[in-house]
Scaffold this motif. Structure first.
Motif, PDB file in Angstrom:
ATOM      1  N   MET A   1       0.800  -1.232   0.000  1.00 31.04           N
ATOM      2  CA  MET A   1       0.000   0.000   0.000  1.00 31.04           C
ATOM      3  C   MET A   1       0.838   1.291   0.000  1.00 31.04           C
ATOM      4  O   MET A   1       0.284   2.380   0.066  1.00 31.04           O
ATOM      5  CB  MET A   1      -0.950   0.001   1.205  1.00 31.04           C
ATOM      6  N   GLY A   2       2.155   1.159  -0.016  1.00 27.70           N
ATOM      7  CA  GLY A   2       2.935   2.398  -0.196  1.00 27.70           C
ATOM      8  C   GLY A   2       4.060   2.673   0.788  1.00 27.70           C
ATOM      9  O   GLY A   2       4.640   3.763   0.749  1.00 27.70           O
ATOM     10  N   ALA A   3       4.392   1.712   1.664  1.00 24.01           N
ATOM     11  CA  ALA A   3       5.491   1.958   2.606  1.00 24.01           C
ATOM     12  C   ALA A   3       6.810   2.321   1.894  1.00 24.01           C
ATOM     13  O   ALA A   3       7.539   3.197   2.379  1.00 24.01           O
ATOM     14  CB  ALA A   3       5.683   0.751   3.526  1.00 24.01           C
TER      15      ALA A   3
ATOM     16  N   MET B   1       1.136   2.282   7.337  1.00 25.56           N
ATOM     17  CA  MET B   1       1.101   2.975   8.616  1.00 25.56           C
ATOM     18  C   MET B   1       2.485   3.053   9.236  1.00 25.56           C
ATOM     19  O   MET B   1       3.388   2.322   8.878  1.00 25.56           O
ATOM     20  CB  MET B   1       0.118   2.273   9.564  1.00 25.56           C
ATOM     21  N   PHE B   2       2.605   3.991  10.168  1.00 22.98           N
ATOM     22  CA  PHE B   2       3.824   4.066  10.982  1.00 22.98           C
ATOM     23  C   PHE B   2       3.417   4.510  12.384  1.00 22.98           C
ATOM     24  O   PHE B   2       2.301   5.029  12.588  1.00 22.98           O
ATOM     25  CB  PHE B   2       4.857   5.039  10.375  1.00 22.98           C
ATOM     26  N   ALA B   3       4.296   4.259  13.328  1.00 24.08           N
ATOM     27  CA  ALA B   3       4.087   4.754  14.688  1.00 24.08           C
ATOM     28  C   ALA B   3       5.063   5.908  14.895  1.00 24.08           C
ATOM     29  O   ALA B   3       6.210   5.838  14.455  1.00 24.08           O
ATOM     30  CB  ALA B   3       4.339   3.651  15.699  1.00 24.08           C
ATOM     31  N   LEU B   4       4.578   6.943  15.513  1.00 27.75           N
ATOM     32  CA  LEU B   4       5.441   8.076  15.872  1.00 27.75           C
ATOM     33  C   LEU B   4       5.441   8.142  17.388  1.00 27.75           C
ATOM     34  O   LEU B   4       4.398   8.422  17.993  1.00 27.75           O
ATOM     35  CB  LEU B   4       4.904   9.375  15.265  1.00 27.75           C
TER      36      LEU B   4
ATOM     37  N   ASN C   1      -3.286   4.731   7.284  1.00 27.07           N
ATOM     38  CA  ASN C   1      -3.710   5.213   5.955  1.00 27.07           C
ATOM     39  C   ASN C   1      -2.866   6.412   5.516  1.00 27.07           C
ATOM     40  O   ASN C   1      -3.402   7.449   5.124  1.00 27.07           O
ATOM     41  CB  ASN C   1      -5.197   5.587   5.984  1.00 27.07           C
ATOM     42  N   GLN C   2      -1.580   6.244   5.609  1.00 27.02           N
ATOM     43  CA  GLN C   2      -0.679   7.359   5.327  1.00 27.02           C
ATOM     44  C   GLN C   2      -0.346   7.496   3.847  1.00 27.02           C
ATOM     45  O   GLN C   2      -0.452   6.542   3.070  1.00 27.02           O
ATOM     46  CB  GLN C   2       0.610   7.185   6.130  1.00 27.02           C
TER      47      GLN C   2
ATOM     48  N   SER D   1       0.541  13.157   3.804  1.00 29.85           N
ATOM     49  CA  SER D   1       0.235  13.183   5.244  1.00 29.85           C
ATOM     50  C   SER D   1       1.507  13.031   6.076  1.00 29.85           C
ATOM     51  O   SER D   1       1.644  13.659   7.131  1.00 29.85           O
ATOM     52  CB  SER D   1      -0.802  12.124   5.609  1.00 29.85           C
ATOM     53  N   LEU D   2       2.452  12.241   5.586  1.00 28.83           N
ATOM     54  CA  LEU D   2       3.732  12.096   6.297  1.00 28.83           C
ATOM     55  C   LEU D   2       4.463  13.437   6.320  1.00 28.83           C
ATOM     56  O   LEU D   2       5.046  13.817   7.338  1.00 28.83           O
ATOM     57  CB  LEU D   2       4.588  11.013   5.620  1.00 28.83           C
TER      58      LEU D   2
END
Ligand code: FES
Length: 165
Positions: free
Chosen positions: A92-94, A134-137, A144-145, A149-150
């Motif tokens: 999905m785009g990582a 997704m990622f965790a900050l 859904n990044q 949005s990043l």
């Protein structure tokens, strides 16, 4: 004697949590997690502190801290971006997000930016596959990044850092 000490808030959390665990082995992970929440990493000094609190030897704490990859064993940036690299997020785009991090912050997996603001890790599935990529900050999930949005999240971190100076 360790120079590290829990903040009064974390000491209160420790005292609350230890009531729920039957022995000091099972309290090891929560105790180390409190250290990491407080400092951003787990120093050898903090391991000695945890050992004292749990009646363990420092080497026993070291064995726990080095076994689990979630513990940072050296200082990292203020903002820790953990980008999921498992299947759903990959599809999905990582990879685009990873590329964007490299282009804008200049860091790859395992690296900290020169200004100490960001640290980037690639991690296995964080269990939010429905929100891929997704990622965790700093432990907070961003699902859904997109590159856009990043970009906003990175800018917000930079703004927050400027206003705290
Ligand atoms: S595949 Fe990325 S959260 Fe599961």
């Amino acid at each position: 004697m360790s120079k590290f000490k829990y903040t009064p808030e974390n000491e209160a959390k420790f005292q609350e949590q230890i009531k729920r665990y039957p022995n000091s082995d099972s309290m090891m992970l929560p105790a180390l997690w409190l250290v990491q929440e407080q400092e951003g990493w787990v120093s050898p000094d903090a391991m000695i502190y945890v050992a004292d609190k749990l009646n363990k030897t420092p080497i026993e704490v070291y064995e726990f801290a080095t076994f689990y990859t979630m513990f940072n064993l050296k200082p990292i940036g203020t903002y820790h971006i953990e980008l999921c690299k498992t299947l759903s997020c990959m599809v999905m785009g990582a990879p685009e997000l990873k590329k964007f991090i490299k282009e804008t912050i200049g860091i790859g997996p395992g690296e900290t930016s020169e200004d100490g603001l960001f640290h980037f890790s690639e991690v296995e599935c964080l269990g939010a596959c429905g929100g891929a990529p997704m990622f965790a900050l700093n432990g907070q999930y961003h699902e859904n990044q997109s590159v856009e949005s990043l970009k906003n999240v990175i800018q917000e971190c930079k703004n927050a850092s400027k206003s705290s100076k």
